[in-house]
Design a protein around this motif. Structure first.
Motif, PDB file in Angstrom:
ATOM      1  N   PRO A 138       2.212   3.814  -7.420  1.00 50.08           N
ATOM      2  CA  PRO A 138       1.552   5.121  -7.514  1.00 50.08           C
ATOM      3  C   PRO A 138       1.015   5.606  -6.169  1.00 50.08           C
ATOM      4  O   PRO A 138       0.834   4.825  -5.227  1.00 50.08           O
ATOM      5  CB  PRO A 138       0.405   4.854  -8.501  1.00 50.08           C
ATOM      6  N   ALA A 139       0.752   6.900  -6.106  1.00 51.30           N
ATOM      7  CA  ALA A 139       0.118   7.478  -4.920  1.00 51.30           C
ATOM      8  C   ALA A 139      -1.258   6.859  -4.725  1.00 51.30           C
ATOM      9  O   ALA A 139      -1.920   6.444  -5.691  1.00 51.30           O
ATOM     10  CB  ALA A 139       0.002   8.988  -5.081  1.00 51.30           C
ATOM     11  N   CYS A 140      -1.672   6.781  -3.470  1.00 47.69           N
ATOM     12  CA  CYS A 140      -3.029   6.351  -3.116  1.00 47.69           C
ATOM     13  C   CYS A 140      -3.389   5.055  -3.828  1.00 47.69           C
ATOM     14  O   CYS A 140      -4.292   5.005  -4.669  1.00 47.69           O
ATOM     15  CB  CYS A 140      -4.025   7.452  -3.462  1.00 47.69           C
ATOM     16  N   SER A 141      -2.669   3.977  -3.477  1.00 44.58           N
ATOM     17  CA  SER A 141      -2.895   2.737  -4.214  1.00 44.58           C
ATOM     18  C   SER A 141      -2.627   1.501  -3.366  1.00 44.58           C
ATOM     19  O   SER A 141      -1.914   1.555  -2.361  1.00 44.58           O
ATOM     20  CB  SER A 141      -2.011   2.693  -5.465  1.00 44.58           C
ATOM     21  N   VAL A 142      -3.204   0.399  -3.822  1.00 44.28           N
ATOM     22  CA  VAL A 142      -2.963  -0.928  -3.264  1.00 44.28           C
ATOM     23  C   VAL A 142      -2.541  -1.808  -4.437  1.00 44.28           C
ATOM     24  O   VAL A 142      -3.260  -1.918  -5.429  1.00 44.28           O
ATOM     25  CB  VAL A 142      -4.216  -1.510  -2.589  1.00 44.28           C
ATOM     26  N   LEU A 143      -1.386  -2.463  -4.324  1.00 40.85           N
ATOM     27  CA  LEU A 143      -0.761  -3.156  -5.440  1.00 40.85           C
ATOM     28  C   LEU A 143      -0.493  -4.623  -5.100  1.00 40.85           C
ATOM     29  O   LEU A 143      -0.086  -4.943  -3.980  1.00 40.85           O
ATOM     30  CB  LEU A 143       0.573  -2.459  -5.776  1.00 40.85           C
ATOM     31  N   HIS A 144      -0.742  -5.501  -6.060  1.00 40.86           N
ATOM     32  CA  HIS A 144      -0.376  -6.917  -5.937  1.00 40.86           C
ATOM     33  C   HIS A 144       0.548  -7.296  -7.093  1.00 40.86           C
ATOM     34  O   HIS A 144       0.228  -7.030  -8.259  1.00 40.86           O
ATOM     35  CB  HIS A 144      -1.613  -7.816  -5.965  1.00 40.86           C
TER      36      HIS A 144
ATOM     37  N   THR B 169       0.846  -1.193   0.000  1.00 41.09           N
ATOM     38  CA  THR B 169       0.000   0.000   0.000  1.00 41.09           C
ATOM     39  C   THR B 169       0.878   1.239   0.000  1.00 41.09           C
ATOM     40  O   THR B 169       1.964   1.247   0.589  1.00 41.09           O
ATOM     41  CB  THR B 169      -0.916   0.053   1.245  1.00 41.09           C
ATOM     42  N   ASN B 170       0.408   2.287  -0.667  1.00 37.74           N
ATOM     43  CA  ASN B 170       1.041   3.608  -0.625  1.00 37.74           C
ATOM     44  C   ASN B 170      -0.013   4.599  -0.173  1.00 37.74           C
ATOM     45  O   ASN B 170      -0.964   4.884  -0.902  1.00 37.74           O
ATOM     46  CB  ASN B 170       1.590   3.995  -1.998  1.00 37.74           C
ATOM     47  N   VAL B 171       0.122   5.123   1.060  1.00 34.45           N
ATOM     48  CA  VAL B 171      -0.888   6.030   1.606  1.00 34.45           C
ATOM     49  C   VAL B 171      -0.644   7.481   1.205  1.00 34.45           C
ATOM     50  O   VAL B 171      -1.502   8.333   1.451  1.00 34.45           O
ATOM     51  CB  VAL B 171      -0.958   5.942   3.154  1.00 34.45           C
ATOM     52  N   ASP B 172       0.495   7.777   0.595  1.00 29.92           N
ATOM     53  CA  ASP B 172       0.792   9.146   0.183  1.00 29.92           C
ATOM     54  C   ASP B 172      -0.207   9.576  -0.884  1.00 29.92           C
ATOM     55  O   ASP B 172      -0.410   8.880  -1.881  1.00 29.92           O
ATOM     56  CB  ASP B 172       2.222   9.240  -0.354  1.00 29.92           C
ATOM     57  N   LEU B 173      -0.833  10.724  -0.688  1.00 30.48           N
ATOM     58  CA  LEU B 173      -1.853  11.187  -1.609  1.00 30.48           C
ATOM     59  C   LEU B 173      -1.283  11.813  -2.873  1.00 30.48           C
ATOM     60  O   LEU B 173      -2.014  12.000  -3.862  1.00 30.48           O
ATOM     61  CB  LEU B 173      -2.773  12.197  -0.908  1.00 30.48           C
ATOM     62  N   GLU B 174       0.010  12.149  -2.873  1.00 27.09           N
ATOM     63  CA  GLU B 174       0.570  12.862  -4.022  1.00 27.09           C
ATOM     64  C   GLU B 174       1.775  12.185  -4.653  1.00 27.09           C
ATOM     65  O   GLU B 174       2.000  12.316  -5.860  1.00 27.09           O
ATOM     66  CB  GLU B 174       0.973  14.284  -3.587  1.00 27.09           C
ATOM     67  N   LYS B 175       2.531  11.444  -3.880  1.00 28.74           N
ATOM     68  CA  LYS B 175       3.831  10.983  -4.345  1.00 28.74           C
ATOM     69  C   LYS B 175       3.848   9.481  -4.644  1.00 28.74           C
ATOM     70  O   LYS B 175       3.379   8.675  -3.851  1.00 28.74           O
ATOM     71  CB  LYS B 175       4.891  11.305  -3.290  1.00 28.74           C
TER      72      LYS B 175
ATOM     73  N   THR C 160      -6.369   1.838  -7.488  1.00 26.44           N
ATOM     74  CA  THR C 160      -5.834   3.182  -7.263  1.00 26.44           C
ATOM     75  C   THR C 160      -6.856   4.232  -7.678  1.00 26.44           C
ATOM     76  O   THR C 160      -7.834   3.941  -8.368  1.00 26.44           O
ATOM     77  CB  THR C 160      -4.507   3.378  -8.027  1.00 26.44           C
ATOM     78  N   GLY C 161      -6.626   5.464  -7.240  1.00 26.63           N
ATOM     79  CA  GLY C 161      -7.532   6.559  -7.570  1.00 26.63           C
ATOM     80  C   GLY C 161      -7.255   7.763  -6.680  1.00 26.63           C
ATOM     81  O   GLY C 161      -6.223   7.828  -6.001  1.00 26.63           O
ATOM     82  N   HIS C 162      -8.192   8.703  -6.675  1.00 25.88           N
ATOM     83  CA  HIS C 162      -8.105   9.861  -5.783  1.00 25.88           C
ATOM     84  C   HIS C 162      -8.785   9.505  -4.455  1.00 25.88           C
ATOM     85  O   HIS C 162      -9.622   8.602  -4.383  1.00 25.88           O
ATOM     86  CB  HIS C 162      -8.768  11.075  -6.412  1.00 25.88           C
ATOM     87  N   MET C 163      -8.455  10.249  -3.414  1.00 22.43           N
ATOM     88  CA  MET C 163      -8.841   9.828  -2.064  1.00 22.43           C
ATOM     89  C   MET C 163     -10.350   9.692  -1.877  1.00 22.43           C
ATOM     90  O   MET C 163     -10.808   8.829  -1.133  1.00 22.43           O
ATOM     91  CB  MET C 163      -8.253  10.765  -1.015  1.00 22.43           C
ATOM     92  N   GLN C 164     -11.159  10.513  -2.546  1.00 23.62           N
ATOM     93  CA  GLN C 164     -12.607  10.450  -2.363  1.00 23.62           C
ATOM     94  C   GLN C 164     -13.318   9.616  -3.430  1.00 23.62           C
ATOM     95  O   GLN C 164     -14.545   9.540  -3.447  1.00 23.62           O
ATOM     96  CB  GLN C 164     -13.202  11.855  -2.315  1.00 23.62           C
TER      97      GLN C 164
END
Length: 500
Positions: free
Chosen positions: A490-496, A427-433, A455-459
């Motif tokens: 990527p920012a704001c994402s969960v990756l497998h 997981t990457n919790v950073d909203l921008e980076k 992945t996507g934008h926070m909302q």
């Protein structure tokens, strides 16, 4: 550049499939309208169970389902939910919304639902307002294959052969809605009640779950373990197979939890920090359990977890209906990584709840159904079920807003399946980076690589008008290197990532 080191030669523990378990309570529209619409509904169903919902749950390989609660369990009298539906007792659901509960979904319907999904059964018994006899007779009704009053009653109600009960919880939240008990009292009551949860099938043991702590109530864990392990003979070691833990990620306060969909960056990072508190809870409760159970034979059962926000505007406050965004997707990924990393002690977890309640997999509206961002994370993580956890370490940095809302930017867990395929979830919790990651594989050379991402934008969320805003996408940004693999998450994402 973040460095991830994976030792393919160090298998640490088995990741039980039950870690991805689910929870369904008689609460709001979880059971009725969500899972069960009745045989006469215009919504396509099989024996009353919604076909679309069942198929969606089968697709993520739901391993186990907990029922009937929750707080509802300690006011549930199972005989009210058997026999002809027209003669079943009606009652007021005093815990959730004050609505009429007609008991049309009961024991037979639960086992039919689990049969259709193909999952194990986790029954929560009524200790709070029920008797030892009532609990004992329920177990007999469900599992005894022979001549007895309860087995005969089951046959009269249309099911001659017994079912399999995989897990049985002795009460729920007995420190609160389940009776406001003290831990010493509960521990002794547990010893008494579990005695009469009998294994009628000599080839199949019912695994017994004791009520554990609310969040950081370490005294509860200490005293319940002490009471249950006091004066234990070798023949009694099967008294407890699991001890539960309940922890909800609440961004603000219990009186004002915050909106599920309208939130700022500060709320995002505050939520991430609160959900990462789960690791401290696991570590500290585990340390207490280790004092009495150093061989880790008693599993930690996190059978209520997830986000809890204010209900959606205009809905019944007692129904706990909330939307689900990328924020919930990250919460799901972070917690599933944590459970994997602590799978030596965490043997089951049950997100709250399956449909239309709190952090659900699925939302329904009449005949319509949508899959939430959380559903898609569970879809990614199903690859870990029954795998071996591998030793891994990851370099992280603190991100967020101000000192109060700083969290590690990345989390991970890694497993290997029976075919030798490595499964990395991050997981990457950073909203921008976005973060470049160099993964070193010790004891393995990277072959074929496949990856997928949520992945996507926070909302971002899925709605009945736009049901596919968030979903699983292919990810082709992973390259093999001399030492392993490299990629940028990527920012704001969960990756497998799967590595053959």
């Amino acid at each position: 550049m973040a460095k991830l080191v994976i030792d393919a030669n160090r298998k640490l523990s088995k990741i039980n499939k039950e870690i991805q378990g689910q929870f369904s309570e008689h609460l709001g529209r979880c059971i009725y309208e969500g899972l069960y619409v009745g045989e006469n509904s215009d919504i396509p169903n099989v024996n009353g169970m919604r076909t679309d919902v069942v198929e969606a749950l089968k697709n993520i390989k739901v391993p186990v389902l907990r029922w009937p609660g929750g707080c509802f369990a300690d006011e549930y009298h199972w005989k009210d939910g058997i026999g002809p539906k027209e003669s079943r007792k009606k009652m007021i659901n005093t815990n959730w919304g004050g609505v009429v509960e007609d008991n049309s979904f009961g024991t037979h319907e639960f086992f039919e639902l689990c049969r259709q999904i193909g999952c194990e059964t986790y029954i929560n018994g009524n200790m709070g307002s029920g008797t030892v006899q009532e609990m004992s007779e329920w177990v007999e009704y469900m599992t005894f294959d022979g001549v007895s009053p309860m087995a005969d009653l089951r046959a009269e109600n249309g099911h001659e052969k017994p079912w399999t009960v995989d897990f049985f919880g002795i009460g729920n939240e007995n420190w609160g809605c389940g009776g406001n008990m003290n831990p010493e009292f509960y521990g002794n009551m547990y010893r008494r009640y579990q005695t009469f949860v009998r294994d009628y099938d000599g080839n199949k043991k019912i695994r017994k779950i004791a009520c554990g702590a609310n969040s950081d109530d370490y005294e509860w864990t200490q005293e319940v373990m002490k009471a249950c392990f006091r004066r234990i003979s070798p023949q009694q070691h099967g008294m407890m197979d699991g001890l539960s833990l309940h922890y909800y990620t609440v961004p603000e306060t219990w009186d004002h939890k915050g909106s599920a969909t309208e939130f700022a960056e500060k709320d995002w990072y505050k939520t991430m920090k609160k959900t990462m508190y789960m690791e401290e809870l696991i570590r500290r409760h585990s340390a207490i359990m280790d004092q009495y159970d150093p061989d880790k034979k008693v599993g930690m059962i996190v059978d209520e977890w997830g986000t809890w926000y204010d209900v959606e505007p205009g809905t019944n406050p007692g129904f706990l209906y909330q939307q689900n965004t990328m924020r919930d997707a990250l919460v799901a990924g972070i917690n599933l990584n944590l459970f994997n990393k602590h799978s030596d002690r965490v043997k089951m977890a049950n997100i709250a709840q399956m449909v239309n309640v709190l952090q659900s997999m699925i939302l329904t509206e009449g005949e319509k159904m949508i899959k939430t961002p959380t559903y898609h994370v569970f879809d990614l993580y199903q690859v870990h079920q029954e795998n071996d956890l591998l030793a891994s370490s990851l370099e992280t940095e603190q991100v967020g807003l101000e000192d109060e809302y700083m969290v590690p930017n990345l989390t991970e867990s890694v497993s290997v399946d029976a075919n030798g395929v490595l499964h990395i979830t991050m997981t990457n919790v950073d909203l921008e980076k976005a973060y470049p990651v160099e993964a070193v594989l010790l004891g393995k050379e990277a072959g074929e690589i496949k990856a997928e991402i949520v992945t996507g934008h926070m909302q971002d969320k899925n709605t009945f008008e736009e049901p596919e805003t968030v979903g699983v996408q292919g990810f082709d940004g992973v390259q093999a290197t001399k030492e392993g693999i490299s990629f940028t998450i990527p920012a704001c994402s969960v990756l497998h990532i799967a590595v053959k």
